[in-house]
Design a protein around this motif. Structure first.
Motif, mmCIF file in Angstrom:
data_model
loop_
_atom_site.group_PDB
_atom_site.id
_atom_site.type_symbol
_atom_site.label_atom_id
_atom_site.label_comp_id
_atom_site.label_asym_id
_atom_site.label_seq_id
_atom_site.Cartn_x
_atom_site.Cartn_y
_atom_site.Cartn_z
ATOM 1 N N ALA A 28 0.815 -1.222 0.000
ATOM 2 C CA ALA A 28 0.000 0.000 0.000
ATOM 3 C C ALA A 28 0.847 1.269 0.000
ATOM 4 O O ALA A 28 0.312 2.370 -0.111
ATOM 5 C CB ALA A 28 -0.920 -0.006 1.212
ATOM 6 N N GLN B 117 3.037 4.394 -1.020
ATOM 7 C CA GLN B 117 3.062 5.240 -2.225
ATOM 8 C C GLN B 117 4.428 5.886 -2.347
ATOM 9 O O GLN B 117 4.719 6.865 -1.674
ATOM 10 C CB GLN B 117 2.001 6.337 -2.104
ATOM 11 C CG GLN B 117 0.573 5.820 -2.070
ATOM 12 C CD GLN B 117 -0.384 6.931 -1.682
ATOM 13 O OE1 GLN B 117 -0.461 7.296 -0.517
ATOM 14 N NE2 GLN B 117 -1.091 7.467 -2.660
ATOM 15 N N THR C 75 0.280 3.305 -5.636
ATOM 16 C CA THR C 75 0.824 2.408 -4.616
ATOM 17 C C THR C 75 1.741 1.388 -5.268
ATOM 18 O O THR C 75 1.721 1.224 -6.494
ATOM 19 C CB THR C 75 -0.295 1.620 -3.889
ATOM 20 O OG1 THR C 75 -0.942 0.797 -4.855
ATOM 21 C CG2 THR C 75 -1.298 2.566 -3.246
#
Lengths: 411, 107
Positions: free
Chosen positions: B22, B24, B68
């Protein structure tokens, strides 16, 4: 060496160090600037050195004596003009340079610094300002940011105001703290640069903490390298083996702890190593320096450390020719120049024989193997210095503060 | 003014925690992605450093714009018709290397 040579495989340079002035409000005894900067040196009128070189101090006395005869130079006498620097920047970019470091002396002493930064950005260069911070007010920070400055490397002498000011020979520490916050406020990426030596090495944890507190992205902990004023002050600056061993542990642990949040860049104390540093990644391979009066150097300390090498000037030649063809850049490029033990050493393309300036300063011949190397026949000269560190008293370790060229001219 | 510039190669990179799906990644502050006109290759520029990117790293970094890690992987898998399961290790490793050098930041 033949008078003409063809250079079919000349590499391109990546980084230009622009030493825009030797003027500086600080007087750090470890400054890598030349000890003697007068018209004799500036005009390239080098005095022949006896060979083999006398010890370090007598070499420096020669330089100072020569300085004494120099004409009375004004503070910025002979410095390249704004337009000359802009031309140098364009020529460097055309040669392949991607990065420029504005250094000195104190680059902020040049009122045209913002204009030079803008010229560098126009040439698509990544721009670093390497500074003491003195002279950086709100207006200048904003102007520099607007000109596209990519990063500031701000020097600190230690974490403690009193010790820092003593090392700098000036009341500077508190102003630097203020400058750091101005840089942060302008959102310019900040590196803190510490030069590490006998008097501040025990403060390493606190110095790292200061960098964290000030929100630096990066901290450079550079053990002092012995050139220029640092060479003159070596006895006062060289740490002990115990100090160095402790510092290494602290730096390694901090690097692990801060991985991904603050980069720690630790420069080794090379006298304590058994193999030399890969200086400049090889002579004339990636870096070039232009000094305040336009001499083009493979390394910033070469002009004072290797007096028998003739350096070209940007006022007389273009950068492309100097990089590719000049004797100063080709003399130690590649591996052909190497003596034994380097010539047949499997490490020769890894450490490139170490540092030419160090070989010149410690052995009197720039073409020798860096005497830091355990295979150098001159390693004993380094060991003798290290032995001396542990035997003489702190009392005998007074240093000489760096003075500005204009003061030197009146010695 | 600093006396350490000649020793830039003395860097040791330390291992860090693995990057989550997840996360980024973005190019870090103070780092510039640019085409090197001398070679036509893409480089990252940062204080006293230059990294020339290989094609994989370039493809990954050009997608570090708020996507992501798992989105980057599936984009690349689609573009190159590759298996995301094998791609993910490469992407994670490249990003971890760049993160340790502080060339990308994770949000």
């Amino acid at each position: 060496m033949p008078a003409t040579k063809t250079h079919v495989n000349v590499p391109r340079p990546y980084a230009l160090l622009a030493e825009v002035t030797y003027r500086c409000p600080l007087h750090c005894p470890y400054c890598s600037n030349p000890v003697a900067v007068g018209s004799a040196v500036l005009s390239g009128e080098h005095v022949a050195q006896p060979s083999p070189a006398p010890n370090a101090l007598s070499r420096l006395r020669i330089a100072t004596a020569r300085q004494g005869r120099a004409a009375h130079a004004t503070a910025n006498d002979g410095e390249l003009t704004t337009d000359e620097w802009k031309r140098v920047i364009r020529e460097a970019a055309a040669l392949g340079v991607l990065q420029i470091g504005f250094s000195g002396g104190e680059p902020l002493a040049r009122r045209d610094l913002t204009e030079l930064v803008r010229a560098a950005r126009d040439a698509n260069l990544y721009t670093n300002l390497i500074t003491s911070g003195i002279g950086l007010d709100d207006d200048r920070v904003r102007d520099l940011r607007d000109a596209g400055l990519d990063s500031v490397q701000l020097s600190f002498q230690s974490d403690q105001p009193d010790l820092s000011d003593e090392i700098a020979g000036a009341r500077a520490h508190r102003r630097k703290l203020d400058v750091a916050s101005k840089i942060r406020a302008a959102e310019i990426p900040l590196s803190l640069n510490f030069v590490i030596h006998r008097r501040n090495i025990d403060r390493l944890p606190q110095m790292i903490e200061l960098a964290e507190t000030l929100g630096a992205e990066r901290v450079e902990l550079a053990n002092v390298q012995f050139y220029g004023w640092a060479f003159l002050n070596r006895a006062a600056l060289l740490p002990t083996y115990e100090q160095v061993a402790r510092a290494r542990e602290i730096a390694t642990a901090a690097k692990a702890r801060l991985a991904g949040s603050m980069e720690i860049f630790y420069v080794l104390p090379d006298y304590y190593e058994s193999r030399p540093k890969p200086c400049l990644n090889g002579w004339g391979q990636r870096y070039l320096t232009v000094n305040p009066i336009g001499d083009v150097l493979p390394c910033p300390t070469a002009s004072s450390a290797i007096p028998d090498l003739h350096f070209e000037n940007v006022r007389a030649r273009n950068l492309d020719w100097i990089w590719r063809e000049s004797e100063s850049f080709t003399r130690f490029r590649g591996t052909e120049w190497m003596p034994e033990p380097c010539r047949s050493c499997p490490q020769r393309e890894i450490d490139f024989g170490g540092c030419r300036c160090q070989a010149a300063l410690l052995t009197g011949n720039a073409a020798n193997t860096d005497p830091v190397c355990e295979f150098s026949p001159n390693r004993a000269s380094v060991d003798a210095v290290l032995r001396d560190v542990s035997s003489s008293s702190d009392h005998a370790r007074k240093w000489t503060y760096r003075v500005n060229p204009k003061l030197l001219a009146y010695l | 003014m600093c006396s350490g510039q000649c020793s830039m190669r003395f860097i040791v990179f330390m291992a860090a925690n693995p990057i989550s799906d997840a996360a980024q990644p973005r190019i870090a502050k103070g780092v510039r992605l640019q085409v090197d006109s001398a070679t036509g290759k893409t480089v990252l520029l940062f204080p006293e450093g230059i990294v020339e990117l290989n094609e994989t790293a370039q493809e990954i970094l050009s997608r570090c714009d708020g996507r992501t890690l798992s989105e980057i992987v599936s984009d690349l898998a689609e573009e190159y018709d590759a298996d995301p399961a094998t791609l993910v290790a490469d992407v994670r490793e490249t990003l971890a290397d760049l993160q340790q050098r502080k060339l990308i930041e994770l949000t």
